[in-house]
Design a protein around this motif. Sequence first.
Motif, mmCIF file in Angstrom:
data_model
loop_
_atom_site.group_PDB
_atom_site.id
_atom_site.type_symbol
_atom_site.label_atom_id
_atom_site.label_comp_id
_atom_site.label_asym_id
_atom_site.label_seq_id
_atom_site.Cartn_x
_atom_site.Cartn_y
_atom_site.Cartn_z
ATOM 1 N N SER A 130 0.654 -1.365 0.051
ATOM 2 C CA SER A 130 -0.022 0.071 0.093
ATOM 3 C C SER A 130 0.733 1.166 0.187
ATOM 4 O O SER A 130 0.674 2.211 -0.756
ATOM 5 C CB SER A 130 -0.949 -0.065 1.206
ATOM 6 O OG SER A 130 -1.796 -0.928 1.263
ATOM 7 N N ASP A 151 -5.685 -0.890 -4.679
ATOM 8 C CA ASP A 151 -5.228 -1.469 -3.782
ATOM 9 C C ASP A 151 -6.230 -2.520 -3.106
ATOM 10 O O ASP A 151 -7.207 -2.385 -2.615
ATOM 11 C CB ASP A 151 -5.016 -0.536 -2.612
ATOM 12 C CG ASP A 151 -4.043 -0.986 -1.346
ATOM 13 O OD1 ASP A 151 -3.856 -2.123 -1.450
ATOM 14 O OD2 ASP A 151 -3.826 -0.293 -0.609
ATOM 15 N N GLU A 152 -5.900 -3.800 -3.464
ATOM 16 C CA GLU A 152 -6.558 -4.985 -3.041
ATOM 17 C C GLU A 152 -8.354 -4.685 -3.527
ATOM 18 O O GLU A 152 -9.105 -4.868 -2.675
ATOM 19 C CB GLU A 152 -6.699 -5.195 -1.761
ATOM 20 C CG GLU A 152 -5.040 -5.652 -1.232
ATOM 21 C CD GLU A 152 -4.999 -6.022 0.124
ATOM 22 O OE1 GLU A 152 -6.047 -6.717 0.547
ATOM 23 O OE2 GLU A 152 -4.100 -5.454 0.971
#
Lengths: 251, 827
Positions: free
Chosen positions: A55, A176-177
Amino acid sequence: MDTSIDSRTEIVDVRHISKTFVFDGVEVNALDDVTFRVPRRQMLAIMGPSGTGKSTLLHILGGLELPTSGEIFIDGSPLSGLSDVELTLMRRRKIGFVFQSFNLLPSLSVVDNVTLPLILDGISRHEAFEKAREALRQVDLLHRLQHPPTRLSGGEQQRVAIARALVIGPSLILADEPTGNLDSVRGGDITGLFHSLAREKDLTVVIVTHDIRVAAIADRLIVLRDGRIAYDGHPVADTDWLAALQSGVLT
Amino acid sequence: MLRPVRTLLTMLSIAVAVGSLIAVLQATSATRKQLDVLHQTVSTNVSAEIVSADGKEFPSELLPGVMSLPQVRSAIPVVHLFGTVTFGETLVRSVLTGVDLEQYGDFRAFKLTSGRLFSSPGEVCVEAGVASRLGLVVGDKLTIRSRDVPIASRKTVTGILEFTGVAALDERGSVFLPVREAARLKRATGKITSILVTYADNTDSRQMSAKIEQLLPEGLAVSRGASSSELSRPTESLVNVSLIVAATLSMVAAVFIVVNTFQISVRERQRQFALFRIAGATVEQIRHCMYREAILFAVAGTFCGVGIGIFSGRILTAGMYDLFHVEVPVIPFHFTSVLAGLIFGPIATMASVWVPARVASRVAPLTAARSAVPSEGIFRLRPLLVAGVVTILISGLLFVINELEQTSVWTAVIAMTSLQIGLILILPVVIRPGTFLIYSLTEHVMPVESQLGRRQILDNFGRSSLTIVVLFIVTVSSVSIGNTILSVTGDIESWLDQTVTADFLLRASRPRIDMSQSDEMPENFDAQLESIPGIKMTDRVTFSLITINGQTATLAVRELEKYPGLPLVIQEGEMTEVRRGLLQGEIVIGSVLSGKLKIRPGDTVRVDAEGINQVVRVAGIVQEYTAGGLMAIMNREAAQKTFPLTQTHVYMIQCQDGKTTEAGEALRDLARREGLIFQSLADVRHLVRQMVSGVTNRLWLILVISLFIAAFAVINTLTMNVLEQTRYLGVLRTIGMTRFQVFRMFVLQAFVLGLLALLPGTMVGAMMSALISVTFRSVAEHGIAFRLDTLLTVGYFGLGLLLSMLAAMLPAIRAGRLPPLEAIRQE
Ligand SMILES: Nc1ncnc2c1ncn2[C@@H]1O[C@H](COP(=O)(O)OP(=O)(O)O)[C@@H](O)[C@H]1O
Ligand SMILES: [Mg+2]
């Protein structure tokens, strides 16, 4: 200094970046001398165990965080020395963010959420609305224009978030994910969407994921471990990354 | 990171609530006191004076009858006579007043600067001016001579009196002695020349005068005290009521702020409470936890608030001085208001935490698992609207009743308060359309800021409404009390301008009812006057006892052409017409006299003066209370063509601007040389002006405090909006909202909140003060002339809006500075 890189082909150019957080007097090296380049139209997956700086890397690429050392070039221009306004404008015009927890504004309708970045940029409401429709068509959500996002399923919400990232016509999407909160079927949908977007549009996607299936579709995979690049290559051609990943997961 | 800010804000809101309560209470009580003093200064307590129309003495048997009237608070007999006072070589003309000084204090404000009051016929008290002119001290012996009795009598001075306020005008040059002794010197034992009367509060003096008139035999008349009727008691109670309302409303506003803070604090921690519940905390435990916290807040907040309250007055006072260079009287330490703050702080805090604590403790444990913030309970507008309309209707009914029945001041006050409450209740109804309207105007310039800001206001409808209501209350009370007080002080100023036209008066003796018997001025006096520099204008006044259609009256002949307008309060007739008529030799007649003779402007009357009989046309009717209202006025030049009125009894002198002091000194010297009575109205003007500005400055102070409360309400709400929406803001920043856009969004929000409150607030406030004056006009015999002070009204509006936006700066900057990541990571 090595400045011979053809910046027109490289949308992301990361050189020797490190990031050290100091929290309660304890230093944490979230990133440690990371260097890589991402050419245009590539779909890059980043994997790695929790807390290895994925991240943080994404945030640094988006200008949301500054590296402790090293240099980043986005679309050929260096991020260092940019003011907050310049960084904001870069995000607004070039980068689309997609988060694990969607981050839609609950009080705005689906279409208002999507037009937001355009309106921030001073584009007329009418034009913004047309562009938003187009973006929502791409994520197949035309029928939910006026709904509040809270009425939508997780997968639909994430598609709205993707439409919001797409609507500005970005050159780079940082995700991000994005599938982290979705079941595997919905997750597959989203991944497929990213993949086709990277193909069809002049778009580069950097996607942080825990899902091996997502990584398998990507053009390229980077595995991070303890803030360092443990693997950088094609996800299928070479299976070393699995070992790299697993050793990280198990240890 | 958010906790310290919230804690600080909660504590600060309690402190501000307590502090503003104390500051407002102190300021209002001080203002009230000052207005009281002002009124005492400009109004004598003489409600009425019974005199004989021809200026002759009359038997004192009337007195018990007058005193037995229920509305009469006190009545005392007075004997006036003209005379001289000699001490050593110096002789001055004087008015000898026979009166019981023990009781005289009820009518005229004075203090004994040295010695004691007289107690035997051989003793006198003298007015300070006489004492200083003659160089008298207590114990000295002086000689007085009455004009009526050619015998000198030796008297001992037992005390020196100093009159304050307007009384100082009337009493300058007086020597006081027992009533009986004065009557003896006038050769009228057992008789008196006038009876002074004061009425109980809230007496209709017109009705009362009529009632007394019925008791009087032919030849006696009731004259009303001019100055006291100009500023009737209801005016005072009106100011008192507005001050009380202002203090109450500021308290309400303060409670709103505290409630708001606690409510937000609970909402923000809903998740935390839910987690506690999952971990096994009981409803009671959570509630008690909140109460304990609130007690800490209450103690700390109240403590700070008392400090803020006590010092804010002083600091503001100093600040005002630096800013405007006006002297604002320091607010004295006022124990009751501090006590009120000490009690109010904890009670308000605990009351404010009551509902939120109950709500918080009822949070279902599972709320924690839900990611969405539960939306605020929908504000029920319909019941509010109904309640508001009903309240307004009731107030309308009360107004009608008041208009028809003229019941009491309190009907009007209740009517006005309920109107205000009704308007507050329906205010939230206009917030939604108002918000849409304002933002639709700003949308072209700031599209994102408008779109998002509107959402924020409407999504937090309860909080936004509370803020707007607080601002509205503060604005309405400030603008209405401001306009009311300025109207009252304006009234006083215009009274001053109309009645006190000269800077100095010079007269041979002080005229009373028998003004025609005033002594004449020394010869060649005009030439002496002309040699004094700095004099702008001199109005020579002559009095003459005349009859009009057979009725005895006093004629004042004045040089009216020298005034730009007319120094008269015209009751019937048009100013320019009256003026033209006077210059052509017509007469104006006092209202009492015209009532008695049933004369209207345009009629002709038979005037018998100085042995000459002449028919004169009436130019107009004026308000005039001197000489029992049995008064007529003519212009000097025109009157002299008909009547041989060559002497001058009084010189009314106006000075050039800035020359008042030196011209005054020269006139004082001249008066001393010629043994004349010298009166300085300049002092009175100055005194009154000073007091008026004292009151208005205090008013500014209250308005400043109220603006601070308003600003704090805005800061409070916006800070809470920022705190609550960190995540939201983080998202916006990530997708490309600049700091400046975030900043603008909040400032714009403050602008909208401010506009929604201030626009209706100033309008309603102005309307209220108009209504106050109209209502009180019907209740009181003499209402106050309503003046909409544009500077105050527009200024308050502009300043309020500006201050709301300034108040938004802090939270707005904070919001812009929020690192986007910090917000998103919160999950
Ligand atoms: N603002 C911060 N302050 C302190 N430490 C941080 C901060 N942000 C991230 N970290 C630390 O940096 C490391 C990397 O975090 P992150 O990039 O979020 O990991 P990942 O996304 O790979 O799980 C972690 O150890 C995390 O605790
Ligand atoms: Mg992460």
